[in-house]
Design an enzyme around this catalytic site. Structure first.
Site, PDB file in Angstrom:
ATOM      1  N   ARG A 203      57.958   2.065-129.734  1.00  0.00           N
ATOM      2  CA  ARG A 203      58.004   1.958-131.194  1.00  0.00           C
ATOM      3  C   ARG A 203      58.030   3.366-131.784  1.00  0.00           C
ATOM      4  O   ARG A 203      57.228   4.226-131.422  1.00  0.00           O
ATOM      5  CB  ARG A 203      56.838   1.137-131.751  1.00  0.00           C
ATOM      6  N   GLU A 205      57.204   4.852-134.605  1.00  0.00           N
ATOM      7  CA  GLU A 205      56.488   5.048-135.864  1.00  0.00           C
ATOM      8  C   GLU A 205      55.591   6.274-135.803  1.00  0.00           C
ATOM      9  O   GLU A 205      54.945   6.528-134.798  1.00  0.00           O
ATOM     10  CB  GLU A 205      55.682   3.801-136.226  1.00  0.00           C
ATOM     11  N   ARG A 211      44.873   3.425-131.778  1.00  0.00           N
ATOM     12  CA  ARG A 211      45.352   2.174-131.179  1.00  0.00           C
ATOM     13  C   ARG A 211      46.867   2.073-131.117  1.00  0.00           C
ATOM     14  O   ARG A 211      47.398   1.037-130.774  1.00  0.00           O
ATOM     15  CB  ARG A 211      44.755   0.980-131.921  1.00  0.00           C
ATOM     16  N   HIS A 212      47.556   3.143-131.458  1.00  0.00           N
ATOM     17  CA  HIS A 212      49.015   3.135-131.411  1.00  0.00           C
ATOM     18  C   HIS A 212      49.547   4.218-130.483  1.00  0.00           C
ATOM     19  O   HIS A 212      49.085   5.353-130.509  1.00  0.00           O
ATOM     20  CB  HIS A 212      49.605   3.364-132.806  1.00  0.00           C
ATOM     21  N   GLU A 335      43.366  -6.534-132.445  1.00  0.00           N
ATOM     22  CA  GLU A 335      44.406  -7.448-131.979  1.00  0.00           C
ATOM     23  C   GLU A 335      44.905  -6.965-130.631  1.00  0.00           C
ATOM     24  O   GLU A 335      45.371  -5.834-130.501  1.00  0.00           O
ATOM     25  CB  GLU A 335      45.575  -7.455-132.988  1.00  0.00           C
ATOM     26  N   SER A 338      49.628 -11.320-129.454  1.00  0.00           N
ATOM     27  CA  SER A 338      50.239 -11.983-130.587  1.00  0.00           C
ATOM     28  C   SER A 338      51.300 -12.935-130.043  1.00  0.00           C
ATOM     29  O   SER A 338      52.053 -12.563-129.141  1.00  0.00           O
ATOM     30  CB  SER A 338      50.873 -10.908-131.475  1.00  0.00           C
ATOM     31  N   ARG A 386      45.707  -1.779-124.940  1.00  0.00           N
ATOM     32  CA  ARG A 386      44.666  -2.187-125.892  1.00  0.00           C
ATOM     33  C   ARG A 386      43.594  -3.043-125.235  1.00  0.00           C
ATOM     34  O   ARG A 386      42.396  -2.886-125.507  1.00  0.00           O
ATOM     35  CB  ARG A 386      45.288  -2.983-127.049  1.00  0.00           C
TER      36      ARG A 386
END
Lengths: 412, 412
Positions: A203, A205, A211-212, A335, A338, A386
């Site tokens: 990703r 971003e 957590r990313h 989270e 998902s 995670r």
């Protein structure tokens, strides 16, 4: 058997035996006539007692030959009294003798990850990571699911609104996969029971949170013949329980479930947090707290998210199409997974793709198989990084990834 | 247990029982009063005998309720006599009824991979692929090696002269990893016994051969405390034997070994092939033939390749530095693995990096750990796609990869 004996192989059954043991020197206490040398192979350490005059330094690699003895004063209760030491390689930087691996700052901890792994407590993190991954694979393999390997270089950019990385792929536009979602779904058209994949996803971003990461590892599952989305939650729940039980950790008998609507109300009433269509970091934390207090559970399912915050392939609730047959799994207020039942009906899928502002023409390669019959299916993606971070209660996701990637970190 | 019963679950122990079975319809023979419906879950098929009047078509997904009976005329010796059928989903494209999955052309076989997997013989290929991967993991996990996950997005371009893909990584230059080589080596500085990784790797070469893909899957291993490169060959050999024995295939007691120099001579004398510093496709084929005739072996090690054709991290022979402590493993005339003892001595490594025309400054992140002590180590990379292709004697590597990537193929 060519694998050489190293500290983690040494057990009581070697006591009294003359053997060779290999290891990297972690620590030396030199008493002049006698040296106490601690060697490591990451997993374990072994104390070597040696009277030779050679200079032994931290970072040297040695083969020690001698007899294994029991000694309660040794860190592991066993030690080798060596009659000979051979150097396989020598550390060339004296500075290292002065370093404290434990007290490195964050950046150094990433830069010198390999050195850090000399300490058992750091090794343990990555061993746990490998174990969790293997237990998950084991669980789904035992269910008869097929392990798949889907491409990481893909034609289509984003499928869920996340930013993706572009690749110069000869004369074509290509991207790094953000998940195996579309591939694992397509394979459901085979009639197969289910599939799973462990893979790296990406990703693009610019976020610097604990957590990313820009490259993360996912455990993805897709299951066929799903009549209700709770079936997928049950499979996810059972596999998480399997991992926790393998690690000898406790877990609630049943993971509590709360709808997004109810979560919204709880958050407003008890935590003064107002939500729109999705959970915030703050909301996840608060719900983690709520689950602990209300159900004495570290795990909590949130279900039926608004369609506006879920990707096009999510199936909407029949009686209330503003909401979906979807869920998140929170673990200690984060989270970790998902999922949803998927929209498998060709015409409705096309409609939803358009609604989300994507041109269905660009997705023909994916949509095609839906025409020739596909069972109702659903699945989820679980973030391994995670999951392990929460399991070990570490502060930052970078602590569970050997060589983490964020917008600033591209080395090592 | 939420996983639904499908054809591969049905065994004799169900005979006489009333159950539900789920599956995708592969074939229908409609005799008016009676229908014979074959359903599949990829792994297995089941015949359903049904007298209801509903129209059942290929591609429909059904739940059939009925009693399992033995019948020698049924394809599997078992069938369900159904008293009820429920449609979970319907195929919407009539054309599919007329298609022959078996006789699709090459391109369609890639495009409709998911539909193809409805046929047991195609499913079997990908099941074998998953099995081989799992057996390899199992082997190295049992040795006490750590499974690792290294980044696929890396700072450095090529480490061995192959072309790499560039990524737009925020404001930095980045590339797709061509192997985990430098990472698995760095981790040896922990003193760990060994590591393994299953990952996707990338090469940006415009080649259209039956053995190259731009994205391929590698099984990489690195082993510490190596005194002689033959130790690594032995570990690789034992793991390949483990896989073959799990698949109930035979293998030679010992894999034959021939030096590059001798191979060169054999090729010239017996096959009229002249080599320079590396093996060609043609040479690999000829050597496969030679190994079969001379040693009755499908497997053959070629050792001690010229330094000119190997990457900078390869250790040179002490007594003859034009050659190296390296090896390739050929399987049925195709290189499936390549490895070596590594140069672990900091100063010599720097020298070799310069010789190969790379600026060591750019590799500081890798070189750094070599200063603080690193055991002598070695390892290999095994191409899983190639291994499985040779195992199943398939013509093209695209046949063992679910969604292959070549310069022209980026979909699905």
């Amino acid at each position: 058997m060519m694998i050489k004996t190293s500290p983690s192989d040494i057990s009581k059954r070697y006591v009294g035996q003359q053997i060779d043991v290999y290891g990297l020197v972690l620590h030396v206490r030199d008493l002049g006539r006698k040296k106490f040398i601690i060697i490591t192979d990451g997993k374990s350490i072994l104390q070597i007692v040696y009277s030779g005059s050679e200079k032994v330094r931290r970072g040297d690699t040695i083969r020690a030959s001698g007899i294994i003895k029991e000694d309660p004063r040794a860190p592991t209760g066993l030690e080798m009294v060596a009659n000979n030491i051979t150097f396989l390689s020598k550390s060339i930087d004296e500075r290292f003798d002065q370093w404290s691996l434990r007290n490195m700052n964050k950046d150094k901890k990433i830069k010198y990850r390999a050195l850090l792994l000399r300490l058992l407590e750091f090794y343990k993190v990555f061993e746990e990571y490998a174990n969790v991954t293997q237990y998950l694979r084991e669980y789904y393999r035992n269910l008869g699911f097929l392990e798949i390997f889907t491409p990481k270089v893909v034609r289509m950019g984003t499928e869920s609104g996340s930013e993706v990385f572009s690749i110069l792929y000869f004369d074509k536009d290509a991207y790094l996969a953000q998940s195996p979602q579309l591939y694992k779904q397509m394979l459901m058209a085979s009639g197969i029971k289910g599939v799973y994949e462990v893979g790296s996803y990406f990703r693009a971003e610019v976020s610097f949170t604990p957590r990313h990461l820009t490259e993360f590892r996912g455990f993805d599952v897709e299951v066929n013949y799903i009549e209700d989305y709770s079936e997928i939650m049950k499979i996810l729940e059972d596999s998480v329980k399997y991992v926790l039980s393998k690690l000898e950790l406790s877990y609630p008998k049943e993971f509590p479930v709360i709808s997004f609507k109810d979560a919204k109300q709880v958050l407003q009433e008890k935590y003064d947090i107002r939500l729109k269509d999705d959970l915030s970091t703050e909301a996840e934390k608060a719900l983690g707290d709520y689950a602990k207090k209300e159900y004495d559970s570290d795990l909590l399912f949130i279900v039926e998210f608004p369609y506006d915050s879920r990707p096009f392939y999510t199936m909407r609730k029949e009686e209330d199409p503003k909401y979906t047959y979807s869920f998140d799994l929170l673990y200690k207020g984060l989270e970790i997974a998902s999922g949803s039942k998927r929209e498998y009906r060709y015409e409705i899928l096309i409609k939803q793709i358009k609604e989300k502002g994507i041109n269905p023409e660009r997705m023909k390669w994916y949509l095609e198989v839906f025409k020739y019959g596909i069972p109702p299916h659903g699945g989820f993606g679980l973030g391994i990084d995670r999951f392990v971070r929460q399991l070990l209660e570490l502060q930052d996701i970078r602590e569970v990834v050997l060589f983490p990637r964020d917008p600033d970190t591209l080395e090592p």
